[in-house]
Design an enzyme around this catalytic site. Structure first.
Site, PDB file in Angstrom:
ATOM      1  N   GLY A 273      72.942  12.137  17.923  1.00  0.00           N
ATOM      2  CA  GLY A 273      72.721  10.800  18.471  1.00  0.00           C
ATOM      3  C   GLY A 273      73.496   9.714  17.738  1.00  0.00           C
ATOM      4  O   GLY A 273      73.246   8.526  17.928  1.00  0.00           O
TER       5      GLY A 273
ATOM      6  N   GLY B 207      72.218  13.252  24.488  1.00  0.00           N
ATOM      7  CA  GLY B 207      72.600  12.092  25.300  1.00  0.00           C
ATOM      8  C   GLY B 207      73.435  12.415  26.530  1.00  0.00           C
ATOM      9  O   GLY B 207      73.135  11.946  27.629  1.00  0.00           O
TER      10      GLY B 207
ATOM     11  N   GLU C 107      64.340  16.772  14.975  1.00  0.00           N
ATOM     12  CA  GLU C 107      63.411  15.659  15.236  1.00  0.00           C
ATOM     13  C   GLU C 107      61.966  16.121  15.071  1.00  0.00           C
ATOM     14  O   GLU C 107      61.099  15.378  14.610  1.00  0.00           O
ATOM     15  CB  GLU C 107      63.678  15.081  16.633  1.00  0.00           C
ATOM     16  CG  GLU C 107      64.974  14.266  16.642  1.00  0.00           C
ATOM     17  CD  GLU C 107      65.729  14.273  17.955  1.00  0.00           C
ATOM     18  OE1 GLU C 107      65.143  14.600  19.002  1.00  0.00           O
ATOM     19  OE2 GLU C 107      66.936  13.944  17.928  1.00  0.00           O
TER      20      GLU C 107
ATOM     21  N   HIS D 101      63.694  21.851  16.392  1.00  0.00           N
ATOM     22  CA  HIS D 101      64.651  20.746  16.451  1.00  0.00           C
ATOM     23  C   HIS D 101      64.417  19.831  15.240  1.00  0.00           C
ATOM     24  O   HIS D 101      63.273  19.640  14.818  1.00  0.00           O
ATOM     25  CB  HIS D 101      64.482  19.964  17.753  1.00  0.00           C
ATOM     26  CG  HIS D 101      65.621  19.024  17.994  1.00  0.00           C
ATOM     27  ND1 HIS D 101      65.706  17.803  17.360  1.00  0.00           N
ATOM     28  CD2 HIS D 101      66.737  19.148  18.750  1.00  0.00           C
ATOM     29  CE1 HIS D 101      66.842  17.218  17.741  1.00  0.00           C
ATOM     30  NE2 HIS D 101      67.481  18.006  18.580  1.00  0.00           N
TER      31      HIS D 101
ATOM     32  N   SER E 158      76.160  15.087  19.262  1.00  0.00           N
ATOM     33  CA  SER E 158      77.173  14.230  19.887  1.00  0.00           C
ATOM     34  C   SER E 158      78.253  15.016  20.629  1.00  0.00           C
ATOM     35  O   SER E 158      79.416  14.613  20.666  1.00  0.00           O
ATOM     36  CB  SER E 158      77.805  13.283  18.852  1.00  0.00           C
ATOM     37  OG  SER E 158      76.808  12.447  18.295  1.00  0.00           O
TER      38      SER E 158
ATOM     39  N   GLU F   7      72.750  22.313  14.538  1.00  0.00           N
ATOM     40  CA  GLU F   7      72.803  20.879  14.805  1.00  0.00           C
ATOM     41  C   GLU F   7      72.779  20.109  13.485  1.00  0.00           C
ATOM     42  O   GLU F   7      71.709  19.894  12.913  1.00  0.00           O
ATOM     43  CB  GLU F   7      71.590  20.458  15.642  1.00  0.00           C
ATOM     44  CG  GLU F   7      71.518  21.120  17.001  1.00  0.00           C
ATOM     45  CD  GLU F   7      70.780  20.261  18.007  1.00  0.00           C
ATOM     46  OE1 GLU F   7      71.301  20.093  19.104  1.00  0.00           O
ATOM     47  OE2 GLU F   7      69.692  19.734  17.688  1.00  0.00           O
TER      48      GLU F   7
ATOM     49  N   ASN G 107      69.184  18.971  26.205  1.00  0.00           N
ATOM     50  CA  ASN G 107      67.889  18.644  25.602  1.00  0.00           C
ATOM     51  C   ASN G 107      67.615  17.197  25.992  1.00  0.00           C
ATOM     52  O   ASN G 107      68.223  16.279  25.446  1.00  0.00           O
ATOM     53  CB  ASN G 107      67.964  18.807  24.071  1.00  0.00           C
ATOM     54  CG  ASN G 107      66.695  18.322  23.389  1.00  0.00           C
ATOM     55  OD1 ASN G 107      65.697  17.993  24.051  1.00  0.00           O
ATOM     56  ND2 ASN G 107      66.712  18.275  22.067  1.00  0.00           N
ATOM     57  N   TRP G 108      66.742  17.037  26.966  1.00  0.00           N
ATOM     58  CA  TRP G 108      66.509  15.690  27.500  1.00  0.00           C
ATOM     59  C   TRP G 108      65.689  14.821  26.549  1.00  0.00           C
ATOM     60  O   TRP G 108      65.568  13.618  26.771  1.00  0.00           O
ATOM     61  CB  TRP G 108      65.798  15.790  28.865  1.00  0.00           C
ATOM     62  CG  TRP G 108      66.651  16.346  29.970  1.00  0.00           C
ATOM     63  CD1 TRP G 108      67.899  16.917  29.857  1.00  0.00           C
ATOM     64  CD2 TRP G 108      66.325  16.372  31.366  1.00  0.00           C
ATOM     65  NE1 TRP G 108      68.356  17.303  31.091  1.00  0.00           N
ATOM     66  CE2 TRP G 108      67.414  16.985  32.046  1.00  0.00           C
ATOM     67  CE3 TRP G 108      65.219  15.951  32.110  1.00  0.00           C
ATOM     68  CZ2 TRP G 108      67.421  17.172  33.432  1.00  0.00           C
ATOM     69  CZ3 TRP G 108      65.223  16.143  33.483  1.00  0.00           C
ATOM     70  CH2 TRP G 108      66.318  16.740  34.132  1.00  0.00           C
ATOM     71  N   LYS G 109      65.073  15.443  25.545  1.00  0.00           N
ATOM     72  CA  LYS G 109      64.238  14.707  24.570  1.00  0.00           C
ATOM     73  C   LYS G 109      63.152  13.919  25.329  1.00  0.00           C
ATOM     74  O   LYS G 109      62.656  14.405  26.328  1.00  0.00           O
ATOM     75  CB  LYS G 109      65.116  13.841  23.674  1.00  0.00           C
ATOM     76  CG  LYS G 109      66.243  14.671  23.038  1.00  0.00           C
ATOM     77  CD  LYS G 109      66.917  14.009  21.889  1.00  0.00           C
ATOM     78  CE  LYS G 109      68.002  14.936  21.324  1.00  0.00           C
ATOM     79  NZ  LYS G 109      68.649  14.433  20.130  1.00  0.00           N
TER      80      LYS G 109
HETATM   81  P1  13P Z   1      73.066  14.246  20.965  1.00  0.00           P
HETATM   82  O1  13P Z   1      73.921  15.084  21.857  1.00  0.00           O
HETATM   83  O2  13P Z   1      72.480  13.043  21.655  1.00  0.00           O
HETATM   84  O3  13P Z   1      73.750  13.920  19.671  1.00  0.00           O
HETATM   85  O4  13P Z   1      71.785  15.146  20.580  1.00  0.00           O
HETATM   86  C1  13P Z   1      71.995  16.422  20.120  1.00  0.00           C
HETATM   87  C2  13P Z   1      70.683  17.103  20.066  1.00  0.00           C
HETATM   88  O5  13P Z   1      69.830  16.765  19.278  1.00  0.00           O
HETATM   89  C3  13P Z   1      70.440  18.194  21.023  1.00  0.00           C
HETATM   90  O6  13P Z   1      69.295  18.894  20.698  1.00  0.00           O
END
Ligand code: 13P
Length: 262
Positions: free
Chosen positions: A187, A249, A111, A109, A227, A181, A24-26
């Site tokens: 993150g 990440g 976020e 997600h 993470s 998640e 997930n590149w966000k």
């Molecule tokens: P991280 O791997 O950066 O913790 O993010 C996880 C995530 O939100 C994947 O959708």
């Protein structure tokens, strides 16, 4: 003996579920940076036993679909809207994603739930629309640190799953992906232990078995996200109910190849 047999059976079921490692590149990578990253990772993510997916920002979809041609990588979106078309400024429809060559879409997600106030009622509409259009949803769920400390993790996640999948058929669930998640692990560098992740992923599978049946629960793929990195992936992925990872990440680095091959 019976226990040993049950263990074997569990492993067989797990092997029947193809692992799925999705990045997930966000909100990272401009279109030209995205193409460069695909190129950088190309040889590192080669593995036909695993489904590899890059979920990328909307503006990167077209160049990334082009860049992954001829590789084992498929492309996903990070979000979509549930309406067919019309006056929804800034939104992207399921049909647009499909036409661009997208196969997966991340929905719900944390976020998006948190910063963009997406609720389960909206997400249920999005899940339905994704299936209607032929996309595979990667539906996210997860608890906050406060909820974990209050001991309501599974109650909360069951509520999310039941609401988001309302009206979704067993065959659809069999084909989809659910990503667990924990919000406190995203993150933060703070990963759930493999046992904590396994416990919740099993709880999600049990919830699916109650809502549908054992065959549906055995077929649905459940990822862990939060993470996940080259160092902890192998242990997490060895757990019987963890069928893959949704990686933030570490999906932007060569480490992603190590996770794919963990
Ligand atoms: P991280 O791997 O950066 O913790 O993010 C996880 C995530 O939100 C994947 O959708």
């Amino acid at each position: 003996m019976a226990v040993e047999h049950a263990g074997c059976f569990e492993m067989e079921e797990k092997m029947a579920r193809k692992k799925i490692i999705a990045g997930n590149w966000k909100m990272n990578k401009t279109p030209s940076e995205a193409v460069a990253l695909v190129e950088e990772l190309k040889d590192l993510v080669k593995n036909d036993e695993v489904a590899v997916v890059y979920c990328v920002p909307a503006i990167d979809i077209v160049p990334v679909v082009e860049a992954v041609k001829g590789t084992n990588v498929e492309v996903g979106a990070e979000n979509m809207y549930f309406e067919e078309s019309g006056a929804y400024t800034g939104e992207i429809s399921a049909a647009m994603l499909v036409d661009a060559g997208v196969k997966y879409v991340i929905l719900g997600h944390s976020e998006r739930r948190d910063y963009f106030k997406e609720d389960d009622c909206l997400l249920n509409k999005k899940v339905k629309k994704a299936f209607e259009a032929g996309l595979t949803p990667i539906l996210c769920c997860g608890e906050s640190l406060e909820q974990r400390e209050l001991g309501v993790t599974m109650d909360w996640i069951r509520l999310q799953i039941k609401s988001d999948l309302s009206g979704i058929t067993a065959d659809q669930v069999k084909a989809m992906v659910i990503a667990y998640e924990p919000i406190w692990a995203i993150g933060t560098g703070k990963t759930a232990t493999a046992d904590q992740a396994q416990e919740v992923c099993k709880g999600i599978r049990d919830c699916i078995a109650e809502m549908y049946d054992a065959a549906t629960a055995d077929a649905v793929r459940i990822q862990y996200g939060g993470s996940m990195n080259a160092g902890n992936a192998a242990e997490l992925l060895s757990k019987p109910d963890i069928d893959g990872g949704l990686i933030g990440g570490a999906s932007l680095k060569p480490d992603f190849g190590k996770i794919v091959n963990a």
